[in-house]
Scaffold this motif. Structure first.
Motif, mmCIF file in Angstrom:
data_model
loop_
_atom_site.group_PDB
_atom_site.id
_atom_site.type_symbol
_atom_site.label_atom_id
_atom_site.label_comp_id
_atom_site.label_asym_id
_atom_site.label_seq_id
_atom_site.Cartn_x
_atom_site.Cartn_y
_atom_site.Cartn_z
ATOM 1 N N VAL A 29 7.751 0.365 6.860
ATOM 2 C CA VAL A 29 7.298 -0.854 6.185
ATOM 3 C C VAL A 29 8.340 -1.953 6.368
ATOM 4 C CG1 VAL A 29 6.749 -1.898 3.942
ATOM 5 C CG2 VAL A 29 5.850 0.366 4.508
ATOM 6 N N ARG A 30 9.617 -1.620 6.184
ATOM 7 C CA ARG A 30 10.692 -2.614 6.333
ATOM 8 C C ARG A 30 10.665 -3.229 7.734
ATOM 9 N NH1 ARG A 30 15.320 -3.422 8.482
ATOM 10 N NH2 ARG A 30 15.551 -1.342 9.350
ATOM 11 N N ILE A 31 10.534 -2.391 8.745
ATOM 12 C CA ILE A 31 10.505 -2.884 10.126
ATOM 13 C C ILE A 31 9.240 -3.713 10.385
ATOM 14 C CG2 ILE A 31 10.271 -2.142 12.538
ATOM 15 C CD1 ILE A 31 12.126 0.249 11.729
ATOM 16 N N SER A 32 8.107 -3.231 9.882
ATOM 17 C CA SER A 32 6.841 -3.939 10.106
ATOM 18 C C SER A 32 6.817 -5.304 9.432
ATOM 19 C CB SER A 32 5.671 -3.101 9.581
ATOM 20 O OG SER A 32 5.568 -1.902 10.307
ATOM 21 N N LEU A 33 7.522 -5.422 8.313
ATOM 22 C CA LEU A 33 7.521 -6.670 7.553
ATOM 23 C C LEU A 33 8.830 -7.440 7.704
ATOM 24 C CD1 LEU A 33 5.808 -5.420 4.264
ATOM 25 C CD2 LEU A 33 4.740 -6.552 6.219
ATOM 26 N N ASP A 41 9.894 -7.210 -0.180
ATOM 27 C CA ASP A 41 10.437 -7.224 -1.537
ATOM 28 C C ASP A 41 9.347 -6.901 -2.560
ATOM 29 O OD1 ASP A 41 12.934 -7.853 -0.523
ATOM 30 O OD2 ASP A 41 12.801 -9.989 -1.045
ATOM 31 N N GLU A 42 8.151 -7.434 -2.338
ATOM 32 C CA GLU A 42 7.032 -7.141 -3.243
ATOM 33 C C GLU A 42 6.666 -5.654 -3.165
ATOM 34 O OE1 GLU A 42 2.468 -8.548 -4.272
ATOM 35 O OE2 GLU A 42 3.622 -9.697 -2.809
ATOM 36 N N PHE A 43 6.665 -5.094 -1.963
ATOM 37 C CA PHE A 43 6.411 -3.665 -1.785
ATOM 38 C C PHE A 43 7.419 -2.847 -2.597
ATOM 39 C CE2 PHE A 43 7.954 0.038 0.722
ATOM 40 C CZ PHE A 43 6.877 0.892 0.538
ATOM 41 N N ILE A 44 8.700 -3.177 -2.482
ATOM 42 C CA ILE A 44 9.734 -2.446 -3.218
ATOM 43 C C ILE A 44 9.540 -2.615 -4.724
ATOM 44 C CG2 ILE A 44 12.235 -2.352 -3.699
ATOM 45 C CD1 ILE A 44 11.385 -0.995 -1.064
ATOM 46 N N GLN A 45 9.157 -3.816 -5.157
ATOM 47 C CA GLN A 45 8.934 -4.044 -6.591
ATOM 48 C C GLN A 45 7.768 -3.200 -7.104
ATOM 49 O OE1 GLN A 45 10.934 -5.960 -8.752
ATOM 50 N NE2 GLN A 45 9.771 -4.658 -10.133
ATOM 51 N N VAL A 46 6.690 -3.136 -6.337
ATOM 52 C CA VAL A 46 5.539 -2.306 -6.737
ATOM 53 C C VAL A 46 5.961 -0.844 -6.824
ATOM 54 C CG1 VAL A 46 3.267 -1.447 -6.002
ATOM 55 C CG2 VAL A 46 3.786 -3.892 -5.871
ATOM 56 N N LEU A 67 -1.498 -6.279 -0.202
ATOM 57 C CA LEU A 67 -0.251 -6.654 0.455
ATOM 58 C C LEU A 67 -0.270 -6.289 1.936
ATOM 59 C CD1 LEU A 67 2.618 -7.814 -0.144
ATOM 60 C CD2 LEU A 67 3.351 -5.440 -0.397
ATOM 61 N N PHE A 68 -0.881 -5.150 2.250
ATOM 62 C CA PHE A 68 -0.923 -4.651 3.631
ATOM 63 C C PHE A 68 -2.209 -5.027 4.357
ATOM 64 C CE2 PHE A 68 1.842 -0.743 2.300
ATOM 65 C CZ PHE A 68 2.961 -1.543 2.244
ATOM 66 N N LYS A 69 -2.976 -5.997 3.840
ATOM 67 C CA LYS A 69 -4.289 -6.296 4.420
ATOM 68 C C LYS A 69 -4.228 -6.666 5.898
ATOM 69 C CE LYS A 69 -4.351 -11.067 2.958
ATOM 70 N NZ LYS A 69 -4.715 -11.955 1.897
ATOM 71 N N ASP A 70 -3.132 -7.254 6.343
ATOM 72 C CA ASP A 70 -2.991 -7.613 7.761
ATOM 73 C C ASP A 70 -2.289 -6.527 8.567
ATOM 74 O OD1 ASP A 70 -4.199 -10.105 7.317
ATOM 75 O OD2 ASP A 70 -2.283 -11.021 6.739
ATOM 76 N N HIS A 71 -2.042 -5.396 7.938
ATOM 77 C CA HIS A 71 -1.327 -4.287 8.584
ATOM 78 C C HIS A 71 -2.074 -2.976 8.309
ATOM 79 C CE1 HIS A 71 2.275 -6.665 9.520
ATOM 80 N NE2 HIS A 71 1.998 -7.298 8.398
#
Length: 104
Positions: A29-33, A41-46, A67-71
């Protein structure tokens, strides 16, 4: 690295996801984003909110789906950690796979 994803949920083959799987997914996820640090950061917060039980799996899954709608590849990866009733239907991947099958 903190363990935000709980490897207790089963994937489609009823195999348990490991902590190592969770760490790999977080790194993916970190690499993709990497160009969208606010989304990471939002992913980590969730994940933190879920781990701390401030939100449930239904809220976490819904938020991450958006959050991942484009991925779609991240949505598919997330499914490994979700109970079956919360898994994300990823039509882009299904369409890609059926197109691939037709070319064979």
């Amino acid at each position: 690295m903190a363990h935000y994803l709980q490897p207790c949920c089963c994937n489609e083959d009823d195999k348990r996801a490991s902590v190592e799987d969770a760490n790999r997914f977080i790194e993916y996820v970190r690499i993709s984003l990497q160009d969208k640090i606010e989304k990471f950061d939002e992913f980590i917060q969730v994940m933190t909110d879920y781990k701390e039980r401030r939100i449930g799996v239904n809220v976490a899954a819904g938020t991450l789906k958006d959050l991942f709608k484009d991925h779609p590849e991240l949505q598919v990866g997330l499914n490994m950690f979700l109970p079956a009733k919360y898994r994300i239907d990823v039509p882009q991947i299904a369409s890609f796979l059926s197109d691939d099958d037709q070319e064979s």
